[in-house]
Design a protein around this motif. Structure first.
Motif, PDB file in Angstrom:
ATOM      1  N   TYR A  76     -74.878  39.226 -73.844  1.00  0.00           N
ATOM      2  CA  TYR A  76     -75.412  37.795 -73.926  1.00  0.00           C
ATOM      3  C   TYR A  76     -77.284  37.587 -74.375  1.00  0.00           C
ATOM      4  O   TYR A  76     -78.037  36.887 -75.208  1.00  0.00           O
ATOM      5  CB  TYR A  76     -75.537  37.057 -72.844  1.00  0.00           C
TER       6      TYR A  76
ATOM      7  N   TYR B 184     -69.643  37.354 -80.538  1.00  0.00           N
ATOM      8  CA  TYR B 184     -69.585  36.611 -79.547  1.00  0.00           C
ATOM      9  C   TYR B 184     -69.593  34.578 -79.653  1.00  0.00           C
ATOM     10  O   TYR B 184     -68.706  34.204 -79.375  1.00  0.00           O
ATOM     11  CB  TYR B 184     -69.937  36.775 -78.417  1.00  0.00           C
ATOM     12  N   TYR B 185     -70.477  34.873 -80.095  1.00  0.00           N
ATOM     13  CA  TYR B 185     -71.217  33.109 -80.031  1.00  0.00           C
ATOM     14  C   TYR B 185     -70.565  32.910 -81.371  1.00  0.00           C
ATOM     15  O   TYR B 185     -70.168  31.434 -81.143  1.00  0.00           O
ATOM     16  CB  TYR B 185     -72.884  33.213 -80.428  1.00  0.00           C
TER      17      TYR B 185
ATOM     18  N   MET C 187     -67.063  31.787 -80.309  1.00  0.00           N
ATOM     19  CA  MET C 187     -66.592  30.804 -79.350  1.00  0.00           C
ATOM     20  C   MET C 187     -66.622  29.417 -79.727  1.00  0.00           C
ATOM     21  O   MET C 187     -65.302  28.794 -79.134  1.00  0.00           O
ATOM     22  CB  MET C 187     -68.130  31.243 -78.299  1.00  0.00           C
TER      23      MET C 187
ATOM     24  N   SER D  90     -62.928  35.425 -78.129  1.00  0.00           N
ATOM     25  CA  SER D  90     -64.658  35.084 -77.825  1.00  0.00           C
ATOM     26  C   SER D  90     -64.485  36.121 -76.007  1.00  0.00           C
ATOM     27  O   SER D  90     -65.494  36.938 -76.129  1.00  0.00           O
ATOM     28  CB  SER D  90     -65.420  33.821 -77.246  1.00  0.00           C
ATOM     29  N   TRP D  91     -63.182  35.254 -75.022  1.00  0.00           N
ATOM     30  CA  TRP D  91     -62.995  36.691 -74.141  1.00  0.00           C
ATOM     31  C   TRP D  91     -63.094  37.917 -74.384  1.00  0.00           C
ATOM     32  O   TRP D  91     -63.654  38.658 -73.730  1.00  0.00           O
ATOM     33  CB  TRP D  91     -62.199  35.880 -73.164  1.00  0.00           C
TER      34      TRP D  91
ATOM     35  N   VAL E 226     -63.712  39.543 -77.187  1.00  0.00           N
ATOM     36  CA  VAL E 226     -65.423  40.408 -77.473  1.00  0.00           C
ATOM     37  C   VAL E 226     -65.731  41.169 -76.324  1.00  0.00           C
ATOM     38  O   VAL E 226     -66.388  41.917 -76.427  1.00  0.00           O
ATOM     39  CB  VAL E 226     -65.968  39.307 -78.443  1.00  0.00           C
ATOM     40  N   ARG E 227     -66.514  39.538 -75.499  1.00  0.00           N
ATOM     41  CA  ARG E 227     -67.092  39.625 -74.568  1.00  0.00           C
ATOM     42  C   ARG E 227     -66.607  41.488 -73.679  1.00  0.00           C
ATOM     43  O   ARG E 227     -67.234  42.510 -73.746  1.00  0.00           O
ATOM     44  CB  ARG E 227     -66.987  39.070 -73.454  1.00  0.00           C
TER      45      ARG E 227
ATOM     46  N   HIS F 232     -66.424  44.302 -75.806  1.00  0.00           N
ATOM     47  CA  HIS F 232     -68.119  44.909 -75.305  1.00  0.00           C
ATOM     48  C   HIS F 232     -68.727  45.917 -74.348  1.00  0.00           C
ATOM     49  O   HIS F 232     -68.741  46.547 -73.992  1.00  0.00           O
ATOM     50  CB  HIS F 232     -68.870  43.335 -75.709  1.00  0.00           C
TER      51      HIS F 232
ATOM     52  N   GLU G 291     -70.223  30.749 -70.572  1.00  0.00           N
ATOM     53  CA  GLU G 291     -69.366  31.670 -70.018  1.00  0.00           C
ATOM     54  C   GLU G 291     -67.789  31.056 -70.991  1.00  0.00           C
ATOM     55  O   GLU G 291     -67.527  30.656 -70.550  1.00  0.00           O
ATOM     56  CB  GLU G 291     -69.387  32.373 -69.105  1.00  0.00           C
TER      57      GLU G 291
END
Length: 427
Positions: free
Chosen positions: A145, A230-231, A234, A241-242, A244-245, A248, A421
């Protein structure tokens, strides 16, 4: 309305017949034996605001570091903030002597996740252990983040050490500058201009990857790249996006293991939804992967142990909406037929289950709802917080607490700031 989950009434008897005690730290011995040969122990939590999960996770981690030589702890937290904790616990020159000073400075919502007394106690122990042993067991953040904070850290580093690369960092920062550190504004804009600032961040990352920079500078650049992806993902919805997080986080764990060298061993602290294998839940059907699955795939099934947590009614620290002030909320009794309801039916105050390699007990293999409370929680909608789980495929062990109590935050009020999130399906 609470909906029952599948399962047999006899499952409670099966669970009771295989339970181990969990009253003192010595009761963790069977779990210590189970993880003796693994390289990575992933320790979960069923909420981000329950004292028992944090306290027992810390107790197990202390033993893993002191008795089994584990190299570091990597948590579901921001890299820059956790790096400051790492400097304190490893006795870095100029770092605060008391990790509480660093943790008390956390301002990114939700602050209570790491700015709490439970984390202070563990961090102080870690610093004392390192001072007495001469070791440097670290404390790192895995999350994605901290885009702006990480970019500023890269700029500061390059200004002092690599001025020839500073233009690339400044170009990336200037690209994000119009969004005034508002990730939602950036995400919205990329729905109109899909590439966003990807080129600028990639140029920066390419330069740092091609040099032998220190861990902090390199990882901050990786965070900036991951956060940008991520953004941008999103706004599209779905699982991207989940994924990607969690990719990472898995990549960061790999880098930390490589940084600490051959034979290094890691403890990971994150929510059950990250550490338990996604393939044993409804997440897989939704196209999601997670850290637990990726760690098993990359390191090998026999090199990773995932430990889940479950709890009954009590209290939890959470917020009613994203960005709101935290509250101490009442957690109701679990939904009928869920994992938590089954374990409550055993009458156990606390319990530990260490799963065999090929479990056959129906209560371990039958899909059941398994409560997952995030930083946002509405007790009136608790029945919606139970993603389906096959316990023995998701975890290697499970800790149960019949009654739960609230975490002890350092701040009375949480800062109204933070990033939305993504959550797995069912949470």
């Amino acid at each position: 309305m609470n909906m029952p989950f599948p399962g047999s009434p006899n499952d409670a008897e099966g669970a009771l017949g295989s339970v181990l005690p969990l009253e003192t730290e010595a009761d963790l011995d069977p779990l210590m034996d189970r993880v003796a040969g693994v390289r990575c122990v992933l320790i979960g939590e069923a909420s981000h605001g329950t004292h028992e999960y944090y306290a027992w996770r810390a107790a197990l981690t202390r033993r893993l570091i002191a008795e089994r030589g584990f190299s570091f702890v990597a948590v579901e937290g921001d890299w820059p903030d956790c790096w400051n904790v790492n400097r304190s616990v490893t006795l870095a020159e100029g770092a605060p002597e008391d990790p509480r000073e660093v943790l008390d400075g956390y301002r990114r919502w939700p602050t209570w996740m790491w700015a709490n007394e439970e984390t202070v106690r563990f961090s102080r122990w870690l610093r004392e252990h390192n001072a007495a042993s001469g070791e440097a067991a670290g404390f790192y953040g895995l999350d994605v983040y901290s885009l702006w904070e990480s970019l500023r850290a890269v700029i500061t580093y390059l200004s002092a050490h690599r001025p020839e690369h500073l233009d690339a960092a400044l170009a990336a920062y200037r690209c994000f500058e119009p969004y005034a550190e508002d990730p939602q504004a950036y995400a919205l804009d990329t729905s109109l201009v899909p590439d966003g600032c990807a080129d600028e961040v990639l140029a920066l990352l390419t330069r740092l990857r091609s040099t032998s920079e220190g861990l902090d500078a390199r990882q901050n650049a990786e965070v900036a790249a991951g956060a940008e992806r991520y953004y941008r993902a999103m706004m599209g919805g779905g699982p991207e996006s989940w994924n990607v997080r969690d990719v990472h986080m898995a990549d960061t764990l790999d880098r930390l293991l490589a940084h600490h060298g051959e034979g290094s061993r890691a403890v990971v602290w994150a929510h059950n939804t990250h550490v338990g294998d996604a393939r044993a839940t409804g997440m897989a059907d939704a196209g999601m992967v997670n850290l637990g699955q990726l760690a098993r795939e990359r390191l090998g099934r026999d090199q990773v142990a995932a430990i889940g947590f479950a709890g009954g009614p009590g209290e939890v620290v959470a917020a009613p909406r994203w960005g709101d002030t935290m509250e101490t909320m009442t957690v109701p009794p679990p939904s009928p037929g869920s994992v938590e309801a089954l374990l409550a039916d055993t009458g156990l105050h606390r319990g530990l289950w260490v799963f065999a390699d090929r479990p056959g007990a129906p209560w371990l293999t039958t899909p059941r709802g398994h409560r997952a409370i995030g930083v946002v929680y509405d007790p009136d909608r608790d029945a919606a917080q139970y993603p389906m789980t096959r316990l023995a495929e998701r975890y290697d062990a499970l800790c149960w607490f019949r009654q739960t109590t609230a975490l002890s935050p350092l701040h009375l009020e949480a800062a109204r700031r933070g990033e939305l999130e993504t959550l797995p399906s069912g949470v």
